[in-house]
Design a protein around this motif. Structure first.
Motif, PDB file in Angstrom:
ATOM      1  N   THR A  17      44.618  35.102  24.775  1.00  0.00           N
ATOM      2  CA  THR A  17      44.877  36.303  25.569  1.00  0.00           C
ATOM      3  C   THR A  17      43.557  36.862  26.101  1.00  0.00           C
ATOM      4  OG1 THR A  17      46.827  36.857  24.265  1.00  0.00           O
ATOM      5  CG2 THR A  17      45.811  38.639  25.527  1.00  0.00           C
ATOM      6  N   ILE A  18      43.565  37.289  27.369  1.00  0.00           N
ATOM      7  CA  ILE A  18      42.374  37.875  27.981  1.00  0.00           C
ATOM      8  C   ILE A  18      42.452  39.389  27.830  1.00  0.00           C
ATOM      9  CG2 ILE A  18      41.059  38.153  30.103  1.00  0.00           C
ATOM     10  CD1 ILE A  18      42.232  35.516  31.065  1.00  0.00           C
ATOM     11  N   GLU A  20      41.655  43.347  28.416  1.00  0.00           N
ATOM     12  CA  GLU A  20      41.518  44.066  29.680  1.00  0.00           C
ATOM     13  C   GLU A  20      40.063  44.135  30.140  1.00  0.00           C
ATOM     14  OE1 GLU A  20      42.831  45.667  33.043  1.00  0.00           O
ATOM     15  OE2 GLU A  20      44.145  45.046  31.396  1.00  0.00           O
ATOM     16  N   TRP A  22      37.800  42.031  30.033  1.00  0.00           N
ATOM     17  CA  TRP A  22      37.281  40.784  30.605  1.00  0.00           C
ATOM     18  C   TRP A  22      38.145  40.256  31.749  1.00  0.00           C
ATOM     19  CZ3 TRP A  22      32.582  40.370  29.225  1.00  0.00           C
ATOM     20  CH2 TRP A  22      32.151  40.623  27.923  1.00  0.00           C
ATOM     21  N   ARG A  23      39.115  41.024  32.213  1.00  0.00           N
ATOM     22  CA  ARG A  23      40.054  40.514  33.213  1.00  0.00           C
ATOM     23  C   ARG A  23      39.356  40.072  34.506  1.00  0.00           C
ATOM     24  NH1 ARG A  23      45.567  41.868  32.401  1.00  0.00           N
ATOM     25  NH2 ARG A  23      45.936  41.318  30.210  1.00  0.00           N
ATOM     26  N   GLU A  24      38.389  40.819  34.972  1.00  0.00           N
ATOM     27  CA  GLU A  24      37.762  40.501  36.257  1.00  0.00           C
ATOM     28  C   GLU A  24      36.839  39.295  36.162  1.00  0.00           C
ATOM     29  OE1 GLU A  24      35.801  43.863  37.865  1.00  0.00           O
ATOM     30  OE2 GLU A  24      37.642  45.063  38.102  1.00  0.00           O
ATOM     31  N   ASP A  52      49.844  33.864  34.053  1.00  0.00           N
ATOM     32  CA  ASP A  52      50.413  35.167  33.683  1.00  0.00           C
ATOM     33  C   ASP A  52      51.191  35.112  32.375  1.00  0.00           C
ATOM     34  OD1 ASP A  52      49.363  36.385  35.938  1.00  0.00           O
ATOM     35  OD2 ASP A  52      51.107  35.876  37.170  1.00  0.00           O
TER      36      ASP A  52
END
Length: 677
Positions: A17-18, A20, A22-24, A52
């Motif tokens: 899971t990524i 939040e 590190w999302r960009e 997703d």
């Protein structure tokens, strides 16, 4: 994501899971740190894909950190790595370590800053293209499809016009002057011109050569044709910062010429238009570490994936390239005028004199060397370095072997004590293991002893030695005798006035499946350093090999070798996989292949330390299935728990099974010294 681990059981993609934060930055291709289940450890890795949702219903672990926003694992390179390692039953992370150099923070930050420049500045730089050069020495139509600007490159599996874009190139066998006082092999100038013509058409090019000397010559040619920013040199001998800077250049959107050794074929290259491999028969094209994939196989896989042009260039065609020519996959191209370098066997000059035929240097060769020295340097190629490459017992004639490791003994230079060629131990109190004799005699002459003898025979001539210990890039001109071992011959300005190839009989006596094609390649490469009008003499070789070389057709030797191997089912007529390990593991692996047609097994035979070796021969169509089954056996062996006696300390685990596909020497031990040593 892909974990950076050599363990075969971890050679798959893992889901994380990524968070939040590190999302960009968590994009495909970036370096990351992730948690492992055991002992709270972290592992390095690369993000391969971001989705997703996944089918797993449990709770996924979170990504710990994005190490850098630089997307260093290119998607096309990842596809190539995955295909190549699956084909060889290898582990993908082993190839990723070759493809992606270690991170250099300062270099990477400078590159990221430059990537953030305005689109206008980037467009101005991308618009600067070199002028396409004329490909010297070949008919204009020979490379028309190779260098033509294709709006859309051939899709994988699309064979339209592709035969003319896949070439087996016979190189021009002579040195040439590209600038005042700058001489290079003509073959590397040809590859440089092809690469620049591809760049002028708006496409990237990759040129792979075996060693640093070829790379230096290639860089000298490119330096006269394009700017330094148009070339990315990827070389294992470079400083870490320079190598990483060159690697990051290949990630730019602007086309580039990538030059280097094996790892260059794994470099990203936008809009790839050409892959060229020089002298694919050279053993330096074989990666020594797992999974041991050859540059030629990487080039073929990448060409199939990208649809770009492909060129295999050499003075003497390998049997692998000969097979591709015979099946119609490659088109043979020769220099204009069909000019060929001819090598004259001295056996055809002795006139039936028995003494002359037995001499190491026949009288005709002495005369040729003496006459040529009046006009310039002469090259003498020998089989082995050192003074006396091999010693034998004076009483029984058996090879003198080290009392420590049983390696062969030799003498490195005149007056030196005999020592082991494997472990280096001095043979101070040597005794023959067969008859207990204490005296030895020298067998054969190495480069140093040959140089001493020639120096006495030609007083006043400068004698220079070039071998694996002291290789020379170039040699002085004038009245100079250059004694070199195979593959270490230096270049001289204007070319040698004569080339003498010694020890042909002993070179052909080496125990190897590819001994004939290797010798022909060594001889042709040395002959290509001679001036165009200089004689090239070969001592100690007769028969069909001598006839083909005398007529300037080394490809006929490759064709004859390939025909023999088809009858015997040896590579490259078929693929092979060498298995080595415990008897139980090797037997289990061979039994897993028992139901496949077109697959047979040679062996097993005993090695050292209780291990055995088996050779699996397989048709090309069976490659994927055989590799998958052997990979499953590797995973089984890696995950099995070996029993440990009570109270015994833990010890380093030795793999129960080793697998090496398409080895150039399949009958050697995949995990140790040659069996025949």
């Amino acid at each position: 994501m892909l974990l950076d681990s050599p363990l075969p059981q971890l050679d798959r993609l893992f889901d994380y899971t990524i968070p939040e934060r590190w999302r960009e930055q968590a994009l495909p291709g970036v370096r990351v740190l992730v948690p492992l289940r055991s002992a709270g450890r972290q592992a390095k890795g690369f993000i391969v894909e971001v989705v997703d949702e996944v089918g797993y219903e449990g709770v996924l672990s979170e990504l710990d950190e994005v190490v850098s926003p630089a997307r260093v694992l290119d998607p096309q390179v990842w596809r190539l790595i995955r295909r190549a390692t699956d084909r060889a039953a290898g582990v993908a992370s082993d190839l990723v370590r070759l493809a992606v150099p270690p991170r250099q923070v300062r270099v990477e930050k400078a590159w990221l800053t430059r990537r953030a420049e305005s689109p206008e500045a980037r467009d101005v730089r991308n618009a600067q293209r070199p002028v396409a050069p004329v490909i010297t020495g070949y008919a204009p139509e020979a490379f028309a499809e190779v260098v033509r600007a294709h709006d859309v490159l051939s899709a994988p599996g699309d064979d339209r016009g592709s035969a003319a874009r896949r070439i087996a190139l016979a190189a021009i066998a002579a040195p040439i002057e590209i600038a005042p006082g700058v001489w290079v092999p003509a073959s590397l100038r040809t590859l440089a011109e092809l690469a620049v013509a591809t760049l002028a058409a708006g496409r990237s090019a990759i040129v792979s050569v075996p060693d640093y000397r070829d790379l230096d010559h290639l860089a000298a040619c490119l330096g006269l044709l394009v700017s330094g920013d148009d070339v990315a040199r990827i070389d294992a001998t470079q400083p870490a910062a320079d190598r990483y800077r060159a690697f990051l250049r290949t990630l730019d959107d602007r086309p580039v010429i990538v030059v280097g050794n094996r790892s260059a074929l794994l470099a990203p290259a936008p809009a790839l238009g050409l892959i060229a491999v020089w002298d694919d028969g050279d053993s330096l094209h074989v990666e020594q570490h797992a999974p041991g994939i050859h540059s030629r196989d990487l080039a073929l896989l990448r060409q199939e994936d990208s649809g770009c042009a492909l060129v295999f260039a050499a003075h003497a065609r390998s049997t692998d390239v000969q097979r591709l020519v015979e099946v119609g996959w490659l088109t043979a191209v020769e220099p204009s005028g069909h000019w060929r370098r001819r090598i004259t066997p001295t056996a055809q000059q002795t006139g039936g004199e028995a003494a002359a035929a037995r001499a190491r240097i026949p009288s005709s060769a002495w005369r040729t060397v003496s006459d040529a020295l009046q006009h310039g340097p002469v090259l003498v190629q020998v089989a082995r370095p050192g003074y006396a490459p091999r010693l034998a017992c004076a009483d029984c004639g058996e090879t003198a072997r080290c009392m420590t490791c049983q390696g062969p003994l030799g003498v490195a230079r005149a007056g030196a004590m005999a020592s082991c060629r494997w472990c280096g131990a001095l043979a101070a109190a040597w005794r023959c293991g067969t008859c207990q004799g204490e005296r030895w005699r020298t067998v054969g002459r190495g480069a140093s002893r040959t140089a001493d003898e020639l120096g006495r025979a030609f007083p006043g001539a400068r004698v220079v030695v070039s071998d694996g210990t002291t290789p020379l890039q170039s040699a002085p001109g004038g009245r100079t005798l250059v004694v070199a071992t195979r593959g270490a011959e230096p270049l001289v300005a204007g070319g040698y006035r004569a080339v003498l190839l010694l020890d042909g009989e002993s070179m052909l006596a080496r125990e190897s499946l590819r001994v004939v094609e290797d010798c022909v390649r060594w001889w042709c490469n040395a002959a290509a350093l001679a001036a165009t009008d200089a004689p090239v003499l070969l001592v100690g070789v007769g028969g069909a090999v001598a006839t083909a070389l005398a007529t300037g057709h080394p490809e006929r030797i490759a064709a004859a070798e390939l025909a023999d191997r088809r009858v015997l089912r040896f590579p490259p007529a078929v693929r092979v996989a060498a298995l080595a390990g415990t008897p139980e593991a090797v037997t289990r692996a061979t039994h897993a292949l028992g139901d496949l047609e077109g697959v047979d097994v040679l062996g097993p035979t005993e090695l050292d330390d209780g291990r055995v070796r088996a050779i699996v021969r397989l048709d090309y169509a069976r490659g994927a299935e055989v590799a998958a089954r052997l990979k499953a056996e590797l995973v089984r062996g890696a995950t099995a728990r070996a029993p440990r006696p009570s109270g015994a300390p833990p010890r380093r685990r030795v793999p129960a099974l080793r697998v090496r596909f398409d080895d150039a020497e399949p009958f050697d031990d995949p995990g140790g010294r040659p069996v025949s040593a």
